[in-house]
Scaffold this motif. Structure first.
Motif, short mmCIF file in Angstrom:
data_model
loop_
_atom_site.label_atom_id
_atom_site.label_comp_id
_atom_site.label_asym_id
_atom_site.label_seq_id
_atom_site.Cartn_x
_atom_site.Cartn_y
_atom_site.Cartn_z
N UNK A 34 53.96 92.94 85.81
CA UNK A 34 54.45 91.75 86.53
C UNK A 34 55.59 92.08 87.47
N UNK A 35 56.48 93.00 87.03
CA UNK A 35 57.60 93.38 87.89
C UNK A 35 57.09 93.89 89.23
N UNK A 36 56.06 94.73 89.18
CA UNK A 36 55.54 95.28 90.43
C UNK A 36 54.87 94.20 91.26
N UNK A 37 54.11 93.32 90.60
CA UNK A 37 53.42 92.27 91.34
C UNK A 37 54.42 91.38 92.06
N UNK A 38 55.53 91.04 91.37
CA UNK A 38 56.54 90.18 91.99
C UNK A 38 57.17 90.90 93.18
N UNK A 39 57.47 92.18 93.00
CA UNK A 39 58.12 92.91 94.09
C UNK A 39 57.17 93.12 95.27
N UNK A 40 55.87 93.25 94.97
CA UNK A 40 54.91 93.46 96.05
C UNK A 40 54.47 92.16 96.69
N UNK A 41 55.07 91.06 96.31
CA UNK A 41 54.72 89.72 96.79
C UNK A 41 53.26 89.38 96.49
N UNK A 42 52.82 89.80 95.30
CA UNK A 42 51.45 89.49 94.89
C UNK A 42 51.46 88.70 93.60
N UNK A 43 52.51 87.89 93.41
CA UNK A 43 52.66 87.22 92.13
C UNK A 43 51.44 86.37 91.78
N UNK A 44 50.81 85.79 92.82
CA UNK A 44 49.68 84.91 92.53
C UNK A 44 48.45 85.69 92.08
N UNK A 45 48.50 87.02 92.32
CA UNK A 45 47.40 87.86 91.85
C UNK A 45 47.30 87.79 90.33
N UNK A 46 48.45 87.64 89.65
CA UNK A 46 48.43 87.51 88.21
C UNK A 46 47.59 86.32 87.78
N UNK A 47 47.84 85.20 88.42
CA UNK A 47 47.07 83.99 88.14
C UNK A 47 45.59 84.21 88.45
N UNK A 48 45.36 84.85 89.61
CA UNK A 48 43.97 85.08 90.01
C UNK A 48 43.25 85.97 88.99
N UNK A 49 43.95 87.00 88.52
CA UNK A 49 43.30 87.90 87.56
C UNK A 49 43.00 87.20 86.25
N UNK A 50 43.91 86.35 85.78
CA UNK A 50 43.64 85.68 84.51
C UNK A 50 42.36 84.86 84.60
N UNK A 51 42.11 84.28 85.78
CA UNK A 51 40.87 83.52 85.93
C UNK A 51 39.70 84.45 86.19
N UNK A 52 39.97 85.46 87.02
CA UNK A 52 38.87 86.28 87.53
C UNK A 52 38.21 87.19 86.52
N UNK A 53 38.93 87.56 85.45
CA UNK A 53 38.29 88.50 84.51
C UNK A 53 37.38 87.78 83.52
N UNK A 54 37.37 86.44 83.58
CA UNK A 54 36.56 85.71 82.60
C UNK A 54 35.09 86.14 82.57
N UNK A 55 34.39 86.18 83.74
CA UNK A 55 32.98 86.58 83.65
C UNK A 55 32.80 87.98 83.06
N UNK A 56 33.75 88.87 83.35
CA UNK A 56 33.63 90.23 82.80
C UNK A 56 33.71 90.19 81.28
N UNK A 57 34.65 89.39 80.78
CA UNK A 57 34.78 89.29 79.33
C UNK A 57 33.51 88.73 78.71
N UNK A 58 33.01 87.66 79.34
CA UNK A 58 31.80 87.02 78.81
C UNK A 58 30.63 87.99 78.83
N UNK A 59 30.49 88.70 79.97
CA UNK A 59 29.36 89.63 80.07
C UNK A 59 29.48 90.72 79.02
N UNK A 60 30.68 91.24 78.83
CA UNK A 60 30.87 92.30 77.84
C UNK A 60 30.54 91.78 76.44
#
Lengths: 467, 460
Positions: A34-60
């Motif tokens: 998270x520290x890196x994401x905040x510094x890289x101005x990609x904080x919203x990527x964290x939110x995106x990833x929490x949603x985005x990995x769902x199909x991968x989890x389901x498929x696995x």
């Protein structure tokens, strides 16, 4: 109220310890990238990833249950392989999401926020759909992914005492993260702050970005299992932001962020089981004995952030306001002394009320600051009031002299070098006089050949010896 | 089964009809508002609003129950709570990013985590309160358009309609502010108030969408239509209309599909319908779509290959017969195929492929003896290509002071993209310098093997 809270907390048992240990490890694994994401101005990527990995989890998950039903794996084997398979799937999905969003942004020229949004929203919708379609074959429901099952962490015997299984996975992930951080600290650092420079140095920003995505996704999956996605979003962003207000170095930011993450877990869980019950029963809902731990951890982290935002020693809002107040009082005091000096020069003593209104009318300071400044002036015996007229004392006069000297030297300087008009010169000097020190007075005087008079024809008071 | 499908598709049932139209209105509204947000490059604000709305919903429910037991579920109260807390979330985010060193995006994510956490805490408390479990506030998280009650649809649809009317009333101002804040300030627009209005509109749209798509996915309604429309047009009003159509279609279709297959989550279906439309736009969009761009690139490449071949043929003949002769009638000349390949350093396969394609287009032909010759059109195209190339070469030499040995490469790249007006300008320019513009000679030797000709030297 306090006794009630203590009573509630007295019920703390090994399960609570297990929950807290698991959540601390998860929170720290999330704060790390998270520290890196905040510094890289990609904080919203964290939110995106929490949603985005769902199909991968389901498929696995589906893949694993397919393997067991086909008889390729026994149930025990599938259980053992599950965490690893899920993590690999999530890491791939995370990198995939990053690449997809980036190619939409570059190939399709979609606005960055929108590109990220489209990718993660679509993936999440896909995941939800998969869950609904194959609900029977999955031990997974959307709510569970969202809120986590922290309250039912599975406890197994582990070297004697009972120990949460999830904590072992989370601990491994956190350790891996720390090892990666230690071994790639420098490249990560330069890639975060200056990717072009990093490229020149051969630090491979692409690789580092993908590593970050992959690790974040893995941390998220581990978190899904135990604490749910809300906590992840909060932990990826909130502790690093708090740390950012407190430190200026990457390593100390990491340290502070992870510590804060751990502290908010403890506070959050204690509040969830201790504070929630008494508060709710006061509000008329005696049925509520505890609330969601994940949610209250997020709230605790947010609370810590707001606290730091207000009270941080250097950048806190309170500190800023205090500094402004102190400066205001000082300016009011100096304006007052300057006014008294000028009045004395002209031989027109001024009344307290008039002095007050003149200083206030300059518009730089508040009424309250002037009142406080007046009190200071009397307290420090810089001036005395005799029959409503203000008179400078010797100490006051020498301080005022320095001030007026600064003012008139600055005017002379402006007139000589910038040829400003009279009005402009005066306002400018009244602002500058508060920030000129005796050393600068000396330099100004020697630059101007020790002038006697300022541009308005008034005497420039001499410097005071020993200053 | 087919009877059921038929009833659904013709919107026979009152309930289906109401849900269909309500959700479609919502999609239309979200399309317009989302486009405005995209102009401002703040597409993800909706996501923050939707998450920040959760504690408001829970509190509104609790307050409603406390005031008047049993009324907490009333939709408009929940939406009011959601609006207030959504606005509070946006306000907190802008406060944090303004008064600290936290950047915009981190501030938004921070608010999202904090508010959502608070919402979950409240929801977990509500679950335990008697009657709370039945409240089904969870519906708002995942969305259930198909099973909305008619009264709820009226609330949502009405809200959508009101937002739409407000947007239409101040559309011009909103668009101008979105594109150029300084200009609109200069025009005397109340920029701050318009900004606030847009935030309010986004919040209201998000809130209106909660019931049908759920708070996790409602942001899709805002983002996808505008992003998809962008592939088809560069014009603001066309984009707005397209976004409206795409938004409306994806919502309407999504509702129908999920009514046909009740097992699927409505929100997810609506979003995925939108995603499919986005995908189609990404591939086929006339302005920025990948397929048209790829086609255009392929056509350009083909034209470049053609020009190169024709010029190579022309120059091969020119070295043999002299410029004057070649310029006048080149259709009679036999083209030395092997020499051309050598000259351009093409492999035999490449050369044959190029020749075949040029023959298909009627630019080159084989005569009865099997010799390769220019056709009439081919000859004039070749002349044109050579002329473009040389005009540019001379321009570079005379106006950019570039050495004659270096101009060939640069001209090679530019000759294919200069348009006729540019050619006219170039020829005027060079005419003033007394150079033949109908028939410029090459400033450098055409083949490296030839000895340099002193007459080609350039006088600077």
């Amino acid at each position: 109220m306090l006794t009630e809270i203590l009573q509630q907390l007295a019920t703390w048992n090994s399960l609570d310890t297990g929950i807290v240990v698991t959540a601390i490890l998860v929170a720290m694994s999330c704060a790390l990238p998270g520290c890196f994401l905040v510094l890289r101005k990609q904080a919203l990527l964290g939110d995106a990833l929490t949603h985005g990995v769902l199909p991968a989890i389901v498929t696995a998950q589906l893949g694993l249950s397919l393997c067991t039903s086909l008889g390729w794996l026994t149930a025990a084997q599938a259980d053992a392989a599950r965490p690893v398979v899920l993590m690999i799937a999530a890491a791939i999905a995370g990198i995939g999401l990053g690449l997809l969003a980036e190619s939409l942004q570059q190939g399709g020229r979609v606005e960055p926020g929108a590109a990220l949004g489209i990718v993660f929203v679509s993936l999440f919708a896909l995941g939800l759909l998969l869950i609904r379609l194959f609900a029977d074959g999955l031990h997974l429901d959307p709510g569970c992914v969202l809120y986590g099952q922290l309250e039912s962490v599975a406890m197994r015997p582990w070297w004697g005492p009972q120990f949460p299984v999830a904590a072992v996975t989370a601990g491994c992930v956190w350790l891996t993260g720390m090892v990666l951080l230690a071994s790639c600290y420098h490249p990560l650092l330069i890639c975060t702050f200056d990717p072009q420079h990093a490229q020149l140095q051969g630090a491979r920003p692409r690789l580092m970005a993908n590593l970050l995505l992959a690790y974040t996704s893995v941390a998220i999956v581990v978190a899904f299992e135990s604490v749910g996605s809300i906590l992840v979003v909060a932990m990826i962003v909130v502790p690093p932001c708090t740390a950012l207000l407190l430190t200026d170095r990457l390593w100390s930011m990491q340290l502070v962020a992870q510590t804060l993450a751990a502290i908010s877990v403890v506070i959050g869980h204690a509040a969830a089981i201790g504070l929630a019950g008494p508060v709710c029963s006061r509000l008329g809902y005696p049925q509520v004995t505890s609330v969601s731990t994940a949610g209250s951890i997020a709230m605790a982290a947010g609370g810590l952030f707001l606290l730091v935002l207000l009270l941080a020693p250097q950048r806190g809002l309170a500190r800023k306001l205090y500094d402004r107040w102190v400066l205001g009082v000082r300016i009011a005091k100096e304006d007052l002394l300057g006014l008294l000096y000028r009045c004395e020069e002209r031989g027109q003593p001024v009344s307290l009320r008039l002095a007050r209104s003149i200083v206030q009318s300059s518009g730089h300071v508040s009424q309250l600051a002037v009142t406080v400044a007046l009190r200071r002036v009397f307290q420090q015996q810089l001036a005395t009031a005799s029959s409503d007229l203000l008179v400078l004392t010797d100490r006051g006069r020498s301080q005022a002299q320095v001030l007026v000297r600064g003012h008139r030297l600055w005017e002379a300087y402006l007139a000589e070098h910038l040829r400003l008009g009279d009005a402009r010169m005066h306002t400018d000097a009244s602002r500058a006089e508060h920030f000129l020190d005796p050393d600068l007075h000396q330099r100004l005087a020697s630059e101007l050949d020790h002038p006697e008079l300022d541009p308005h024809g008034q005497t420039i008071p001499p410097a005071i010896d020993g200053k | 089964m087919s009877d059921e499908v038929w009833r659904l598709l013709t919107l026979f049932d009152y309930n289906t009809r109401v849900v269909f139209f309500g959700t479609t209105i919502l999609g239309i509204t979200a399309g317009v508002v989302g486009a405005l947000m995209q102009f401002r490059k703040q597409s993800l604000a909706g996501d923050i609003v939707s998450h920040a709305a959760l504690p408001g919903i829970a509190l509104a429910y609790l307050i409603g129950e406390a005031l008047e037991p049993g009324s907490g579920r009333s939709l408009w109260r929940l939406l009011l709570g959601a609006t207030i807390s959504g606005i509070a979330g946006l306000a907190l985010a802008s406060f944090v990013s303004r008064y600290s060193r936290i950047k915009d995006d981190a501030a938004l994510a921070l608010v999202l985590g904090l508010f959502f956490g608070a919402g979950v805490v409240l929801l977990s408390a509500i679950q335990v309160i008697p009657g709370g479990n039945a409240a089904g506030l969870g519906d708002l998280i995942f969305g259930t358009a198909a099973s909305m009650s008619v009264a709820d649809v009226w609330v949502v649809g009405g809200l959508g309609l009101i937002i739409l009317l407000i947007v239409l009333a101040v559309l011009k101002e909103l668009v101008v502010v979105a594109f150029d804040v300084e200009f609109s300030r200069a025009q005397g627009f109340p920029v701050g108030q318009l900004d606030l209005l847009l935030s309010l509109l986004v919040t209201l749209t998000t809130v209106a969408g909660l019931q049908s798509v759920g708070l996790l996915l409602v942001v899709a309604l805002l983002i996808i239509p505008a992003a998809a429309a962008r592939f088809w047009t560069n014009n603001v009003s066309q984009l707005l209309i397209l976004a409206v159509c795409i938004g409306g279609c994806s919502c309407g279709l999504g509702v129908l599909i999920s009514a046909l297959l009740p097992k699927l989550a409505t929100g997810a279906v609506i979003v995925l319908t939108g995603t499919v439309m986005f995908g189609v736009s990404l591939l086929c969009g006339t302005q920025r779509g990948l397929w048209p761009e790829w086609q255009a690139q392929r056509r350009l490449k083909q034209r470049i290959g053609e020009d190169d071949l024709l010029r190579a043929c022309f120059e091969a003949v020119e070295t043999k017969e002299g410029l004057q002769q070649t310029w006048q009638d080149i259709t009679q000349a036999q083209l030395p195929v092997d020499q051309i390949g050598q000259f351009r350093r093409w492999t035999l396969a490449e050369l044959n492929q190029r020749i075949a394609s040029a023959r298909r287009k009627g630019l080159l032909r084989y005569d009865s003896e099997g010799n390769l010759r220019f056709t009439k059109t081919g000859a004039s195209s070749a002349r044109q290509a050579v002329r473009n190339h040389r005009l540019w070469e001379w321009f570079l030499i005379e106006h950019a002071d570039i050495a004659p040995e270096l101009v060939d490469r640069t001209a090679d790249r530019i000759e294919h993209v200069i348009d006729p007006t540019m050619i006219d300008e170039l020829s005027h320019l060079l005419q003033r310098h007394g150079r033949s513009i109908v028939l410029p000679e090459s400033p450098h030797p055409l083949q490296e093997k030839l000895p340099p000709d002193p007459s080609h030297e350039v006088k600077v």
